[in-house]
Scaffold this motif. Structure first.
Motif, short mmCIF file in Angstrom:
data_model
loop_
_atom_site.label_atom_id
_atom_site.label_comp_id
_atom_site.label_asym_id
_atom_site.label_seq_id
_atom_site.Cartn_x
_atom_site.Cartn_y
_atom_site.Cartn_z
N VAL A 291 0.85 -1.20 0.00
CA VAL A 291 0.00 0.00 0.00
C VAL A 291 0.88 1.25 0.00
O VAL A 291 0.65 2.20 -0.77
CB VAL A 291 -0.93 0.00 1.22
CG1 VAL A 291 -1.63 1.35 1.38
CG2 VAL A 291 -1.98 -1.11 1.10
N ALA A 292 1.91 1.26 0.85
CA ALA A 292 2.80 2.42 0.93
C ALA A 292 3.51 2.66 -0.40
O ALA A 292 3.65 3.81 -0.85
CB ALA A 292 3.83 2.21 2.04
N LEU A 293 3.96 1.59 -1.04
CA LEU A 293 4.65 1.73 -2.33
C LEU A 293 3.69 2.24 -3.40
O LEU A 293 4.07 3.07 -4.25
CB LEU A 293 5.26 0.39 -2.74
CG LEU A 293 6.38 -0.13 -1.84
CD1 LEU A 293 6.79 -1.54 -2.26
CD2 LEU A 293 7.60 0.80 -1.86
N ARG A 294 2.44 1.75 -3.39
CA ARG A 294 1.46 2.26 -4.36
C ARG A 294 1.21 3.75 -4.14
O ARG A 294 1.12 4.52 -5.11
CB ARG A 294 0.13 1.50 -4.23
CG ARG A 294 0.11 0.14 -4.89
CD ARG A 294 -1.32 -0.29 -5.18
NE ARG A 294 -2.16 -0.29 -4.00
CZ ARG A 294 -2.42 -1.36 -3.26
NH1 ARG A 294 -1.87 -2.53 -3.57
NH2 ARG A 294 -3.21 -1.28 -2.23
N ARG A 295 1.10 4.14 -2.89
CA ARG A 295 0.87 5.56 -2.60
C ARG A 295 2.04 6.41 -3.07
O ARG A 295 1.86 7.52 -3.59
CB ARG A 295 0.62 5.75 -1.10
CG ARG A 295 -0.72 5.21 -0.63
CD ARG A 295 -0.83 5.16 0.88
NE ARG A 295 -0.89 6.47 1.47
CZ ARG A 295 -2.01 7.11 1.80
NH1 ARG A 295 -3.19 6.54 1.56
NH2 ARG A 295 -1.97 8.30 2.36
N ILE A 319 10.69 1.75 -7.23
CA ILE A 319 9.51 1.46 -6.40
C ILE A 319 8.68 0.36 -7.06
O ILE A 319 8.18 -0.56 -6.40
CB ILE A 319 8.67 2.74 -6.19
CG1 ILE A 319 9.44 3.74 -5.32
CG2 ILE A 319 7.32 2.40 -5.53
CD1 ILE A 319 8.79 5.11 -5.27
N GLY A 320 8.55 0.43 -8.38
CA GLY A 320 7.83 -0.61 -9.11
C GLY A 320 8.51 -1.96 -8.99
O GLY A 320 7.83 -2.99 -8.84
N TRP A 321 9.85 -1.96 -9.04
CA TRP A 321 10.58 -3.22 -8.89
C TRP A 321 10.27 -3.87 -7.54
O TRP A 321 9.97 -5.07 -7.47
CB TRP A 321 12.09 -2.96 -8.98
CG TRP A 321 12.91 -4.08 -8.43
CD1 TRP A 321 13.22 -5.26 -9.05
CD2 TRP A 321 13.48 -4.17 -7.11
NE1 TRP A 321 13.95 -6.08 -8.21
CE2 TRP A 321 14.13 -5.43 -7.02
CE3 TRP A 321 13.52 -3.31 -6.02
CZ2 TRP A 321 14.79 -5.84 -5.86
CZ3 TRP A 321 14.17 -3.72 -4.87
CH2 TRP A 321 14.80 -4.97 -4.80
N LEU A 322 10.33 -3.08 -6.46
CA LEU A 322 10.09 -3.66 -5.13
C LEU A 322 8.65 -4.12 -4.99
O LEU A 322 8.37 -5.20 -4.44
CB LEU A 322 10.45 -2.63 -4.05
CG LEU A 322 10.33 -3.11 -2.60
CD1 LEU A 322 11.14 -4.38 -2.36
CD2 LEU A 322 10.76 -2.00 -1.63
N SER A 323 7.72 -3.33 -5.49
CA SER A 323 6.30 -3.71 -5.41
C SER A 323 6.04 -5.01 -6.15
O SER A 323 5.29 -5.89 -5.68
CB SER A 323 5.44 -2.59 -5.99
OG SER A 323 4.07 -2.88 -5.84
N ASP A 324 6.68 -5.17 -7.32
CA ASP A 324 6.50 -6.40 -8.10
C ASP A 324 7.03 -7.63 -7.35
O ASP A 324 6.49 -8.73 -7.50
CB ASP A 324 7.21 -6.28 -9.44
CG ASP A 324 6.51 -5.31 -10.39
OD1 ASP A 324 5.34 -4.97 -10.12
OD2 ASP A 324 7.13 -4.91 -11.39
#
Length: 532
Positions: A291-295, A319-324
């Motif tokens: 959620v934090a990374l999406r925000r 940020i996209g790399w970590l979220s993935d």
């Protein structure tokens, strides 16, 4: 388990609290402590003090001393509940009493940096003296009814090596390298950390120094101070997931202030959930980090017209790399939550299938790449070059009230969401997912900017949006669960029958949510917007 220096005096003794010293010193003034804590592998700790990047900035040799500190509280932890810590520290032959706030002074503190108040007094012995608090501004922080019940609760015992670095003429940073342990009864946790305390200069210098150190020794930002770890050992509680903080924008905030606040909040939300996610792969902790990374990604995209640069693009990509890396584990967690009462063999297979993605997620969170991401984002944000070095027209826009742009931004997002939902009941998972993503972006943006408007105006809109998103999330989880069940059944024939039964259960759940969607959608669609 932890390192304790030889000759340790052992656990704290129960003793009384002094209330009236013979010759009290003058009242202590509260100091403002600004520090960034870095955690690292104990095997790497001895290398830090000798790093050229540190030694080249020092004009005096490092100093090493042993610090033994006893923390006091009531049996029911009244001080911890009030957010303060009372301690007595022994260094050499002397003793220092300190009262510290354990949390940041404001939700707008620099991301990852703790800003606390601290009072200190010299003591003739190892017993707390509460009369020293009077006249210091700290007297009311320990209730009268708690004073007679104070007892030693836990001990920190470590060797501290201190270097004072001066990156430039206006900056002084104290680097404290701590190696030892925190002990509460029979529970112990290792201390292996580097604290960067800003004595003079800008906060960004802490991030710059941390980023420089991280290039040579793997480190990650730590969010728990020694007192918080000690209390966790006392209670036996594991680190808990943390929800996003309420946004705290004021109606007069500029665009630059709003951007800084939203990104700081996203970084803090990420870091606050790392302890529980890294400790045991807590599903909610991992979810909150996503959620934090999406925000963060939505904030960087939303403000892209005024913060665009190669650095911003790289940060968004990281940020996209970590979220993935976290997404696969989240899919299995959501499926697990939907299998209540399912076949035991299937439940066990889902748990086993989750293990690999979970290990990948935890490895990604604990990686040097993830640490560099957070430090680089903090450095870029606190440096402020995106504002100070922007073109004149961009800088003028950043200096205007956020409210001037928030309304048009929200209107555009609102229009896109309404277009995506015009069919009311999406006919495919793809349609539902498109609507979910657009509403999610709108929901986060509305949450970012709600403080610019009267609370009573924003609440009905957000209250109506929540059930729409919850319904779409449930449809998304059911669809993801169907694909995961199919993958299990394809790989193990014995699971085909229970997986088929579980898939039918998910179908029924999805059908219930699809039927509910038109009503909650219309309720939100007909709710007036709060931004005018």
């Amino acid at each position: 388990m932890g390192y304790l220096h030889s000759g340790s005096p052992g656990p704290a003794r129960l003793h009384s609290v002094t209330t009236a010293p013979p010759t009290p010193p003058p009242p202590a003034a509260a100091a403002r402590e600004v520090e960034l804590k870095l955690q690292l592998d104990p095997r790497d700790l001895p290398r830090v003090a000798a790093l050229p990047v540190l030694r080249s900035l020092c004009d005096e040799p490092p100093r090493t001393r042993r610090l033994r500190t006893v923390y006091h509280d009531t049996p029911d932890l009244r001080l911890a509940s009030a957010g303060v810590a009372l301690r007595v520290r022994q260094s050499g032959e002397g003793h220092i009493q300190a009262l510290k706030t354990m949390a940041g002074e404001s939700t707008d503190d620099s991301a990852g940096v703790a800003v606390r108040r601290e009072w200190e007094w010299p003591l003739p012995g190892d017993r707390p003296d509460l009369s020293l608090l009077e006249g210091s501004g700290a007297g009311g922080m320990i209730p009268d009814e708690a004073r007679a019940r104070l007892r030693p609760l836990f001990v920190t015992d470590f060797m501290r090596t201190v270097l004072v670095v001066r990156p430039d003429s206006g900056t002084v940073i104290e680097v404290a390298i701590d190696d030892g342990a925190i002990t509460a009864g029979d529970r112990t946790e290792r201390i292996s950390e580097v604290e960067l305390e800003l004595k003079a200069g800008r906060v960004v210098r802490l991030f710059e120094l941390a980023l420089a150190l991280q290039r040579f020794v793997p480190m990650r930002i730590g969010t728990e101070n020694k007192a918080e770890v000690g209390y966790r050992l006392v209670t036996g509680r594991k680190p808990r997931p943390v929800l996003p903080e309420p946004t705290a924008l004021s109606p007069v905030a500029t665009m630059a202030e709003a951007f800084r606040h939203v990104v700081r909040q996203g970084i803090r939300h990420t870091l606050a959930n790392e302890p529980c996610a890294l400790a045991d792969g807590d599903p909610e902790g991992l979810h909150q980090i996503r959620v934090a990374l999406r925000r963060l990604r939505i904030a960087l995209k939303l403000f892209h017209p005024v913060t665009q640069s190669a650095e911003t693009a790289e940060l968004r990509a990281e940020i996209g790399w970590l979220s993935d890396r976290l997404a696969p584990a989240r899919g299995w967690d959501a499926l697990s939550a939907l299998l209540d009462g399912a076949d035991a063999g299937l439940v066990g297979a889902v748990a086993a299938a989750r293990q690999g993605p979970l290990e990948d997620a935890v490895a990604a969170l604990g990686s040097a790449r993830a640490s560099r991401l957070v430090l680089a984002l903090g450095t870029w944000l606190e440096d402020g070059g995106w504002h100070a070095r922007a073109a004149a027209e961009t800088r003028a826009l950043l200096d205007r009230p956020m409210k001037d742009s928030a309304g048009p931004w929200l209107t555009a997002l609102h229009a896109k969401a309404r277009r995506a939902g015009k069919t009311v009941g999406p006919s495919s998972a793809k349609d539902a997912e498109k609507l979910r993503r657009r509403l999610r972006r709108l929901g986060y943006a509305a949450d970012f900017f709600r403080g610019l408007y009267p609370p009573a105006a924003a609440r009905p809109f957000l209250d109506a949006l929540h059930p729409v998103l919850a319904t779409l999330d449930a449809l998304h989880d059911a669809d993801t669960g169907q694909h995961l069940l199919a993958s299990l059944a394809d790989g193990e024939p014995a699971l085909r029958k229970p997986a088929s039964a579980a898939a039918r259960h998910l179908d029924r759940l999805a059908d219930t949510h699809r039927k509910a969607l038109p009503d909650v959608w219309r309720a939100w669609r007909d709710t007036p917007v709060f931004w005018g």
